[in-house]
Design a protein around this motif. Structure first.
Motif, PDB file in Angstrom:
ATOM      1  N   GLU A  27    -145.963  -2.067 -34.921  1.00 22.40           N
ATOM      2  CA  GLU A  27    -144.737  -2.692 -34.381  1.00 22.40           C
ATOM      3  C   GLU A  27    -144.932  -3.067 -32.928  1.00 22.40           C
ATOM      4  O   GLU A  27    -145.536  -2.303 -32.166  1.00 22.40           O
ATOM      5  CB  GLU A  27    -143.566  -1.713 -34.470  1.00 22.40           C
ATOM      6  CG  GLU A  27    -143.022  -1.594 -35.858  1.00 22.40           C
ATOM      7  CD  GLU A  27    -141.780  -0.726 -35.903  1.00 22.40           C
ATOM      8  OE1 GLU A  27    -141.369  -0.212 -34.852  1.00 22.40           O
ATOM      9  OE2 GLU A  27    -141.247  -0.571 -37.008  1.00 22.40           O
ATOM     10  N   GLU A  28    -144.386  -4.248 -32.576  1.00 15.73           N
ATOM     11  CA  GLU A  28    -144.505  -4.661 -31.184  1.00 15.73           C
ATOM     12  C   GLU A  28    -143.585  -3.835 -30.293  1.00 15.73           C
ATOM     13  O   GLU A  28    -142.458  -3.528 -30.669  1.00 15.73           O
ATOM     14  CB  GLU A  28    -144.174  -6.151 -31.055  1.00 15.73           C
ATOM     15  CG  GLU A  28    -145.272  -7.026 -31.630  1.00 15.73           C
ATOM     16  CD  GLU A  28    -145.263  -8.438 -31.072  1.00 15.73           C
ATOM     17  OE1 GLU A  28    -146.327  -8.915 -30.622  1.00 15.73           O
ATOM     18  OE2 GLU A  28    -144.191  -9.069 -31.118  1.00 15.73           O
ATOM     19  N   PRO A  46    -130.504  -8.999 -25.333  1.00  9.62           N
ATOM     20  CA  PRO A  46    -130.667  -8.123 -26.494  1.00  9.62           C
ATOM     21  C   PRO A  46    -130.962  -6.671 -26.129  1.00  9.62           C
ATOM     22  O   PRO A  46    -131.412  -5.910 -26.981  1.00  9.62           O
ATOM     23  CB  PRO A  46    -131.877  -8.736 -27.212  1.00  9.62           C
ATOM     24  CG  PRO A  46    -132.724  -9.276 -26.104  1.00  9.62           C
ATOM     25  CD  PRO A  46    -131.767  -9.701 -25.003  1.00  9.62           C
ATOM     26  N   PHE A  47    -130.690  -6.299 -24.880  1.00 10.76           N
ATOM     27  CA  PHE A  47    -130.855  -4.896 -24.514  1.00 10.76           C
ATOM     28  C   PHE A  47    -129.689  -4.087 -25.101  1.00 10.76           C
ATOM     29  O   PHE A  47    -128.651  -4.634 -25.436  1.00 10.76           O
ATOM     30  CB  PHE A  47    -130.917  -4.739 -22.997  1.00 10.76           C
ATOM     31  CG  PHE A  47    -132.136  -5.416 -22.402  1.00 10.76           C
ATOM     32  CD1 PHE A  47    -133.403  -4.867 -22.542  1.00 10.76           C
ATOM     33  CD2 PHE A  47    -132.025  -6.624 -21.737  1.00 10.76           C
ATOM     34  CE1 PHE A  47    -134.531  -5.499 -22.014  1.00 10.76           C
ATOM     35  CE2 PHE A  47    -133.142  -7.261 -21.207  1.00 10.76           C
ATOM     36  CZ  PHE A  47    -134.395  -6.688 -21.352  1.00 10.76           C
ATOM     37  N   PHE A  48    -129.873  -2.793 -25.174  1.00 15.07           N
ATOM     38  CA  PHE A  48    -128.865  -1.860 -25.702  1.00 15.07           C
ATOM     39  C   PHE A  48    -128.426  -2.202 -27.130  1.00 15.07           C
ATOM     40  O   PHE A  48    -127.223  -2.306 -27.423  1.00 15.07           O
ATOM     41  CB  PHE A  48    -127.652  -1.793 -24.770  1.00 15.07           C
ATOM     42  CG  PHE A  48    -128.036  -1.499 -23.337  1.00 15.07           C
ATOM     43  CD1 PHE A  48    -128.557  -0.259 -22.993  1.00 15.07           C
ATOM     44  CD2 PHE A  48    -127.919  -2.466 -22.347  1.00 15.07           C
ATOM     45  CE1 PHE A  48    -128.940   0.005 -21.678  1.00 15.07           C
ATOM     46  CE2 PHE A  48    -128.298  -2.206 -21.033  1.00 15.07           C
ATOM     47  CZ  PHE A  48    -128.797  -0.966 -20.699  1.00 15.07           C
ATOM     48  N   PRO A  49    -129.387  -2.400 -28.063  1.00 12.33           N
ATOM     49  CA  PRO A  49    -129.011  -2.680 -29.459  1.00 12.33           C
ATOM     50  C   PRO A  49    -128.452  -1.424 -30.125  1.00 12.33           C
ATOM     51  O   PRO A  49    -128.670  -0.315 -29.652  1.00 12.33           O
ATOM     52  CB  PRO A  49    -130.344  -3.077 -30.111  1.00 12.33           C
ATOM     53  CG  PRO A  49    -131.381  -2.376 -29.295  1.00 12.33           C
ATOM     54  CD  PRO A  49    -130.835  -2.288 -27.885  1.00 12.33           C
ATOM     55  N   PRO A  50    -127.717  -1.606 -31.249  1.00 12.39           N
ATOM     56  CA  PRO A  50    -127.181  -0.434 -31.953  1.00 12.39           C
ATOM     57  C   PRO A  50    -128.316   0.434 -32.482  1.00 12.39           C
ATOM     58  O   PRO A  50    -129.347  -0.086 -32.916  1.00 12.39           O
ATOM     59  CB  PRO A  50    -126.401  -1.038 -33.122  1.00 12.39           C
ATOM     60  CG  PRO A  50    -126.459  -2.510 -32.974  1.00 12.39           C
ATOM     61  CD  PRO A  50    -127.411  -2.869 -31.899  1.00 12.39           C
ATOM     62  N   LEU A  51    -128.111   1.737 -32.453  1.00 11.01           N
ATOM     63  CA  LEU A  51    -129.178   2.652 -32.873  1.00 11.01           C
ATOM     64  C   LEU A  51    -129.255   2.766 -34.391  1.00 11.01           C
ATOM     65  O   LEU A  51    -130.300   3.072 -34.948  1.00 11.01           O
ATOM     66  CB  LEU A  51    -128.951   4.036 -32.264  1.00 11.01           C
ATOM     67  CG  LEU A  51    -129.100   4.078 -30.737  1.00 11.01           C
ATOM     68  CD1 LEU A  51    -128.775   5.458 -30.203  1.00 11.01           C
ATOM     69  CD2 LEU A  51    -130.501   3.654 -30.319  1.00 11.01           C
ATOM     70  N   LYS A  52    -128.125   2.497 -35.090  1.00 11.85           N
ATOM     71  CA  LYS A  52    -128.128   2.666 -36.547  1.00 11.85           C
ATOM     72  C   LYS A  52    -127.973   1.341 -37.275  1.00 11.85           C
ATOM     73  O   LYS A  52    -127.514   1.313 -38.420  1.00 11.85           O
ATOM     74  CB  LYS A  52    -127.007   3.626 -36.954  1.00 11.85           C
ATOM     75  CG  LYS A  52    -127.219   5.031 -36.414  1.00 11.85           C
ATOM     76  CD  LYS A  52    -126.193   6.007 -36.953  1.00 11.85           C
ATOM     77  CE  LYS A  52    -126.297   7.336 -36.244  1.00 11.85           C
ATOM     78  NZ  LYS A  52    -125.007   7.899 -35.908  1.00 11.85           N
ATOM     79  N   GLY A  53    -128.272   0.240 -36.591  1.00 11.62           N
ATOM     80  CA  GLY A  53    -128.221  -1.065 -37.253  1.00 11.62           C
ATOM     81  C   GLY A  53    -126.820  -1.586 -37.496  1.00 11.62           C
ATOM     82  O   GLY A  53    -126.622  -2.493 -38.309  1.00 11.62           O
ATOM     83  N   GLU A  54    -125.802  -1.051 -36.807  1.00 14.07           N
ATOM     84  CA  GLU A  54    -124.433  -1.547 -36.990  1.00 14.07           C
ATOM     85  C   GLU A  54    -124.374  -3.034 -36.656  1.00 14.07           C
ATOM     86  O   GLU A  54    -125.102  -3.512 -35.790  1.00 14.07           O
ATOM     87  CB  GLU A  54    -123.444  -0.811 -36.068  1.00 14.07           C
ATOM     88  CG  GLU A  54    -123.328   0.677 -36.307  1.00 14.07           C
ATOM     89  CD  GLU A  54    -124.305   1.482 -35.457  1.00 14.07           C
ATOM     90  OE1 GLU A  54    -125.399   0.960 -35.146  1.00 14.07           O
ATOM     91  OE2 GLU A  54    -123.996   2.623 -35.127  1.00 14.07           O
ATOM     92  N   GLU A  55    -123.449  -3.739 -37.322  1.00 16.60           N
ATOM     93  CA  GLU A  55    -123.343  -5.183 -37.085  1.00 16.60           C
ATOM     94  C   GLU A  55    -122.802  -5.474 -35.686  1.00 16.60           C
ATOM     95  O   GLU A  55    -123.307  -6.310 -34.949  1.00 16.60           O
ATOM     96  CB  GLU A  55    -122.434  -5.803 -38.153  1.00 16.60           C
ATOM     97  CG  GLU A  55    -122.765  -7.255 -38.355  1.00 16.60           C
ATOM     98  CD  GLU A  55    -121.729  -7.964 -39.202  1.00 16.60           C
ATOM     99  OE1 GLU A  55    -120.752  -7.346 -39.635  1.00 16.60           O
ATOM    100  OE2 GLU A  55    -121.924  -9.180 -39.388  1.00 16.60           O
ATOM    101  N   GLY A  87    -143.082   2.420 -24.761  1.00 18.16           N
ATOM    102  CA  GLY A  87    -142.364   1.161 -24.610  1.00 18.16           C
ATOM    103  C   GLY A  87    -141.067   1.177 -25.418  1.00 18.16           C
ATOM    104  O   GLY A  87    -140.614   2.219 -25.873  1.00 18.16           O
ATOM    105  N   ARG A  88    -140.478  -0.020 -25.581  1.00 20.45           N
ATOM    106  CA  ARG A  88    -139.245  -0.119 -26.382  1.00 20.45           C
ATOM    107  C   ARG A  88    -139.482  -1.100 -27.524  1.00 20.45           C
ATOM    108  O   ARG A  88    -140.292  -2.009 -27.379  1.00 20.45           O
ATOM    109  CB  ARG A  88    -138.071  -0.676 -25.586  1.00 20.45           C
ATOM    110  CG  ARG A  88    -138.199  -0.558 -24.127  1.00 20.45           C
ATOM    111  CD  ARG A  88    -137.095  -1.344 -23.430  1.00 20.45           C
ATOM    112  NE  ARG A  88    -137.276  -1.186 -22.003  1.00 20.45           N
ATOM    113  CZ  ARG A  88    -136.496  -1.733 -21.091  1.00 20.45           C
ATOM    114  NH1 ARG A  88    -135.492  -2.484 -21.454  1.00 20.45           N
ATOM    115  NH2 ARG A  88    -136.721  -1.539 -19.818  1.00 20.45           N
ATOM    116  N   PRO A  89    -138.740  -0.954 -28.600  1.00 26.14           N
ATOM    117  CA  PRO A  89    -138.889  -1.927 -29.684  1.00 26.14           C
ATOM    118  C   PRO A  89    -138.550  -3.320 -29.164  1.00 26.14           C
ATOM    119  O   PRO A  89    -137.634  -3.480 -28.357  1.00 26.14           O
ATOM    120  CB  PRO A  89    -137.852  -1.489 -30.714  1.00 26.14           C
ATOM    121  CG  PRO A  89    -137.415  -0.124 -30.316  1.00 26.14           C
ATOM    122  CD  PRO A  89    -137.697   0.035 -28.861  1.00 26.14           C
ATOM    123  N   VAL A  90    -139.294  -4.313 -29.604  1.00 20.84           N
ATOM    124  CA  VAL A  90    -139.004  -5.697 -29.209  1.00 20.84           C
ATOM    125  C   VAL A  90    -139.218  -6.576 -30.443  1.00 20.84           C
ATOM    126  O   VAL A  90    -140.094  -6.288 -31.252  1.00 20.84           O
ATOM    127  CB  VAL A  90    -139.899  -6.129 -28.019  1.00 20.84           C
ATOM    128  CG1 VAL A  90    -141.372  -6.203 -28.391  1.00 20.84           C
ATOM    129  CG2 VAL A  90    -139.437  -7.423 -27.384  1.00 20.84           C
TER     130      VAL A  90
END
Ligand code: URA
Ligand code: ZN
Length: 357
Positions: A37-38, A311-320, A50-53
């Protein structure tokens, strides 16, 4: 969502050409691959993982989907940190030109929306400047002039390093003059935070650099800038501060008092420090109504504009719905004592005014 108009003025992207540049690097800032994963590595201290991107950083359809999900009609997108800060002067100039042209294309070919009876693009941009240590300020001014001719570019995003000596460097005066002349908005945004030793030895992830380091960086950079007297020299300069101006709103009277007690600093300014803070614009990325109330009493709601930091601070559980967005919208909704009209202004009308949409 039932809201009439929502405009996002704090939303980022890495253009595909920039992501490629980061992938080709072996040092921070870089995009690396971990377990297939990048990962994005841009801050000192996150080198290990790093962080997911992913596509939310570079794919325009992903940006538009995010906007649709959250009822955002128009976004003024800006490149994410650390911009061109790490490049030597000549590559910074060339890369800046190429990326700004990519950004214009990204916006110019975006879908349209109706606004006040006129067709508008859904995406406008704030471009890069080649402000790096060792750069000739003339090169920066040329980049400003070029940006001013791009029809969908409404401003520039600027970090705090300047030409290596910060934003209060007298060598930058021609840059501020050319930005004011071009009528571009300057979006001041942090990247460096504070020296890492202030965060102590306990492992706290990114919490302290992001929650405190980022806004303190903005706070000190803008205070230094005010102390140059730039806003007396250039009344037309439009400065928009990330993260609601950091600690400046709550420290504004203390800053004013300290200046008043210092004849050297005071002699450089025609007005009280609070006057200059009232001349700036602020995003409403403060995450709480009480914090927004700090920004407003002296400033007025007409200088506050909605942002998401996507796109920083995305939901941790994939919430819409992204919590980072809903918290900031709820803060506007619940801001103490604001009229409906003032809330509508913060959600969209103030951005229409500032960016001439
Ligand atoms: N983290 C960053 O590095 N940049 C932002 O703008 C927000 C969070
Ligand atoms: Zn941001």
């Amino acid at each position: 969502m039932s809201r009439k108009l929502l405009i996002d003025i704090h939303t980022h992207l890495y253009l595909p050409r920039y992501a490629q540049l980061l992938r080709a690097r072996s040092q921070i800032p870089r995009i690396t691959t971990l377990n297939g994963e990048e990962r994005l590595v841009i801050l000192a201290g996150e080198a290990a993982t790093g962080r997911p991107v992913g596509p939310s950083y570079w794919d325009r359809d992903a940006k538009l989907r995010f906007m649709d999900t959250h009822g955002i009609a128009i976004s003024i997108v800006s490149p994410a940190n650390p911009w061109l800060d790490f490049l030597p002067p000549a590559p910074a100039l060339q890369t800046c030109e190429a990326l700004n042209s990519d950004l214009e294309e990204y916006c110019a070919t975006s879908p349209e929306v109706e606004l006040g009876g006129r067709r508008r693009k859904r995406l406008y941009g704030m471009g890069y400047l080649p402000v790096v240590p060792g750069q000739e300020v003339g090169g920066v001014c040329a980049a400003v002039e070029a940006l001013g001719k791009l029809p969908h570019i409404k401003g520039v995003i600027l970090g705090t390093q300047g030409l290596g000596k910060g934003l209060d460097d007298p060598a930058l005066l021609p840059m501020w003059e050319s930005i004011a002349k071009a009528g571009l908005v300057v979006f001041l945004h942090p990247h460096y935070g504070m020296p890492p030793e202030v965060w102590g030895a306990q492992e706290n992830g990114h919490v302290l650099p992001l929650a405190l380091g980022f806004p303190f960086e903005t706070t000190t950079a803008v205070a230094r800038l005010i102390l140059t007297g730039i806003l007396d020299k250039l009344p037309a300069l439009k400065l928009l501060l990330a993260h609601s101006g950091g600690a400046l709103p709550v420290l504004s009277s203390r800053l004013a008092s300290c200046i008043a007690h210092d004849p050297v600093a005071a002699s450089r300014l025609a007005h009280d420090a609070r006057y200059y803070l009232g001349r700036m614009w602020y995003d409403a990325v403060a995450y709480g109504p009480e914090e927004l109330a700090f920004v407003v009493p002296t400033r007025g709601t007409d200088r506050l504009l909605c942002g998401t930091d996507h796109p920083f601070f995305p939901p941790l559980k994939g919430e819409e719905m992204w919590m980072s967005v809903t918290e900031n919208l709820d803060a506007v909704e619940n801001a103490p004592g604001w009229s409906e009209g003032e809330k509508e202004g913060v959600r969209g009308g103030n951005a229409v005014e500032l960016f001439g949409l």
